[in-house]
Design an enzyme around this catalytic site. Structure first.
Site, PDB file in Angstrom:
ATOM      1  N   ASP A   1      -3.230  -9.440   7.192  1.00 36.21           N
ATOM      2  CA  ASP A   1      -2.123  -9.295   8.046  1.00 36.21           C
ATOM      3  C   ASP A   1      -2.341  -8.059   8.789  1.00 36.21           C
ATOM      4  O   ASP A   1      -1.516  -7.948  10.253  1.00 36.21           O
ATOM      5  CB  ASP A   1      -0.156  -9.747   7.513  1.00 36.21           C
TER       6      ASP A   1
ATOM      7  N   ARG B   1      -4.424   1.383  -0.755  1.00 36.82           N
ATOM      8  CA  ARG B   1      -4.449  -0.402  -0.499  1.00 36.82           C
ATOM      9  C   ARG B   1      -4.559  -1.025  -2.352  1.00 36.82           C
ATOM     10  O   ARG B   1      -4.487  -0.550  -3.498  1.00 36.82           O
ATOM     11  CB  ARG B   1      -5.805  -1.030  -0.363  1.00 36.82           C
TER      12      ARG B   1
ATOM     13  N   SER C   1      11.649 -11.326  -6.413  1.00 36.66           N
ATOM     14  CA  SER C   1      13.412 -11.242  -6.733  1.00 36.66           C
ATOM     15  C   SER C   1      14.171 -11.220  -6.431  1.00 36.66           C
ATOM     16  O   SER C   1      13.781 -11.403  -4.595  1.00 36.66           O
ATOM     17  CB  SER C   1      12.750  -9.772  -6.448  1.00 36.66           C
TER      18      SER C   1
ATOM     19  N   CYS D   1       0.701  -1.182  -0.271  1.00 33.73           N
ATOM     20  CA  CYS D   1      -0.108   0.044  -0.219  1.00 33.73           C
ATOM     21  C   CYS D   1       0.591   1.112  -0.349  1.00 33.73           C
ATOM     22  O   CYS D   1       1.906   1.100   0.307  1.00 33.73           O
ATOM     23  CB  CYS D   1      -0.752   0.265   1.082  1.00 33.73           C
TER      24      CYS D   1
ATOM     25  N   VAL E   1      -3.875  -7.551  -1.812  1.00 32.81           N
ATOM     26  CA  VAL E   1      -2.914  -8.950  -1.763  1.00 32.81           C
ATOM     27  C   VAL E   1      -3.184 -10.391  -0.369  1.00 32.81           C
ATOM     28  O   VAL E   1      -3.795 -11.184  -1.517  1.00 32.81           O
ATOM     29  CB  VAL E   1      -1.055  -9.098  -0.954  1.00 32.81           C
TER      30      VAL E   1
END
Length: 611
Positions: free
Chosen positions: A102, A50, A377, A2, A53
């Site tokens: 979360d 937001r 990544s 976010c 996810v």
């Protein structure tokens, strides 16, 4: 993931300042395209954008919790990868949850543990909590500084945001850049806590700050420590593999499409192979993406940091594992589009001079975002495991400066754009040396540590605190500019701390760079990739890109843009006129920096003070 922002004022009624809060929040739209909201109390105002996810229907912010003594409100950016364990623990302590996010776990964790919450989190995060019970603001940033957090002290409080642009949208913050800010722009060794803009600071990685009516106090809740490493080679390799398996499993959790960034190097290939094995066990196939450039095979020129092309190795890895792979092939003319440069500089908030490396990253992430919301990544493995060439170059290791600046080309390339008199006034060499000595003084050492082991610990510390921050910021800004969440498994603090204390002789036990990582993942990789030398993020050698950049620089010189006051015109003119066969990488950087400066001036209208 976010974008967050906020304002605390102990002498104003912020319920009457909604337009300013809305303006600050709007600047974070790219970071959070899915929803936006604000929350205001008498002395605090919070804004949130937001990117959904986890728990898409729930997890809306700003999130509040009511207690018998008052409201606690939070804006949060990032992911807590251990939130399921924390939620179970909190439930055992009597907490009840209304969402599966979360975010709520972090908020409830604060109610239970207060500022001690920071010690319990594993993840990438930057968040602020306004506690009406004590009228204080608590600000926390993850241990490695993966997610950004900026703040700006006012006469009676503070402004904060994920990016400087959120703070600059408030009328109390002036877009002034002084000598210290210019030094940050024109050197490549990030000063922890420093920001380009006067009066602005970054919350340091692993730090927590508390603001109340008595003022602002910041302290470290985590830092790298020097401890005895007792595992032998086999145990070290096994533990690194165990950690990587756990880290990747945690970071693949999402309620949206996921993928990995695959360069064909050891780092991204190892990460992707682990993800592929884990997803295969769940009946899924990993999706992978790689960047390439039109006619790259014809135009490629080996460079010190990028000696080989990625694509053959990418394809070898894609064939080795079961995956859904896609090459994102970029055109030089598209990368030279001035509109793209404007988007990149708006995302970075500063003129980096990275040029096609930033432009291509933006376009790569934009293409990935059409199919995925989360990408893993391999960033930071070189800093953690000692992968860069200068880790193994005796001259660079013994240089009385940051090792990556020991070479003349890179050390001078960042400042070459400046007129000689301005470069002298800024004292860039003295600034770099002071920064270097400060970093050395911070480096934790074991009692009696000396010689090569001491020096390599220092060099690892320099990379993990001064270099990796710049790279993580770049990755965050480019990805969040298009609403893509990029996760970095090699920045898990457990892995970083463990490898930091592994002796250099163990890190290079096979006479190579990244010996431990190679040994820990060799069973997952084809030999060509396991043995591949380090090759950095690629540049484009498309002549259409280079000629377009030269043409734009010539136009800039002809227009007399005010940004040219920061440019060495003779050098810039020579670079803009150089032939395609003779233009150097330093001249390319010079052109990119000048064009970036012009766009930065146009976007931010900065007041630049050079002395």
């Amino acid at each position: 993931m976010c974008g967050i922002t906020g304002w605390v004022s102990y002498r104003r009624d912020l319920t009457t300042h909604s337009p300013a809060l809305e303006a600050m929040t709007r600047t974070m739209a790219c970071r959070g395209p899915d929803a936006h909201a604000t929350w205001t109390d008498h002395h605090a105002a919070l804004g949130h954008r937001r990117l959904a996810v986890i728990d898409l229907p729930g997890g809306s912010q700003p999130m509040t919790a009511e207690t018998p003594d008052g409201t606690v409100a939070m804006v949060y950016s990032g992911e807590a990868y251990n939130y399921t364990e924390l939620r179970a623990e909190l439930r055992g302590r009597g907490h009840r949850f209304g969402t599966d996010s979360d975010t709520e776990v972090v908020l409830r964790g604060y109610l239970e543990w207060g500022e001690g919450l920071a010690d319990r989190l594993n993840g990438m995060y930057a968040f602020a909590i306004w506690d009406t019970r004590t009228q204080k603001l608590v600000m926390i940033r993850d241990r490695m500084g993966i997610k950004p957090f900026y703040y700006y002290e006012t006469d009676d409080g503070i402004l904060f945001g994920s990016e400087p642009k959120a703070i600059l949208a408030n009328p109390l913050a002036a877009p002034v850049v002084g000598p210290d800010g210019l030094r940050e722009i024109f050197t490549f060794a990030k000063t922890p806590g420093a920001a380009v803009w006067d009066g602005m600071r970054e919350l340091r990685p692993g730090h927590l700050a508390v603001l109340d009516a008595g003022g602002l106090r910041e302290h470290a809740y985590w830092r790298l420590e020097a401890t005895e490493h007792t595992d032998d080679q086999a145990a070290t390799v096994a533990h690194v593999r165990e950690l990587l398996d756990d880290i990747v499993a945690r970071q693949m959790v999402a309620d949206v499409p996921r993928c990995t960034l695959l360069s064909g190097g050891l780092d991204s290939s190892a990460m992707t192979a682990i993800a592929a094995r884990q997803l295969s066990a769940q009946g899924e196939t990993v999706r992978t993406f790689a960047v390439d450039f039109a006619q790259q095979s014809e135009n490629f020129r080996p460079e010190d940091i990028s000696p080989t092309q990625d694509t053959p190795y990418v394809h070898a890895m894609a064939e080795h594992i079961v995956c859904e792979h896609r090459d994102i092939v970029l055109d030089g003319s598209a990368m030279a589009d001035p509109a793209l440069r404007r988007k990149v500089i708006a995302a970075r908030d500063m003129p980096t001079g990275a040029g096609d490396r930033d432009h291509s990253l933006y376009l790569l992430f934009a293409a990935i975002r059409e199919e995925s919301t989360v990408a893993l990544s391999g960033e930071s493995a070189d800093e953690v495991f000692g992968g860069y060439p200068w880790f193994h170059d005796e001259r660079a290791r013994q240089a009385d400066t940051f090792p990556w600046l020991a070479g003349e080309s890179l050390a001078n390339g960042f400042r070459e754009i400046l007129p000689d008199d301005l470069a002298a006034r800024l004292g860039l060499d003295a600034h770099l040396h002071e920064s270097y000595l400060s970093a050395l003084a911070e480096t934790p050492l074991k009692d009696g540590e000396s010689g090569l082991e001491k020096r390599m610990r220092q060099i690892c510390y320099l990379h993990l605190t001064r270099m990796v921050q710049a790279l993580l910021d770049r990755k965050d800004r480019m990805s969040m500019a298009v609403g893509l969440e990029v996760r970095v498994p090699f920045c898990d603090h457990r892995l970083v701390q463990y490898v930091f204390n592994t002796p250099w002789s163990l890190k290079t036990f096979d006479g190579r760079e990244k010996s431990i990582l190679r040994a820990a993942t060799r069973d997952l990789l084809p030999p060509s990739i396991a043995e591949r030398k380090k090759s950095g993020y690629p540049a484009s050698f498309d002549p259409r890109y280079i000629t377009a950049v030269q043409s734009q620089a010539r136009d800039l010189l002809a227009d007399g843009h005010p940004a040219l006051e920061l440019c060495h015109r003779e050098r810039l003119t020579a670079a803009a006129s150089a032939g395609l066969d003779s233009i150097t990488s330093r001249q390319r950087h010079l052109l990119e920096r000048a064009l970036d400066l012009a766009v930065w001036f146009d976007l931010y209208n900065p007041v630049v003070k050079t002395g």
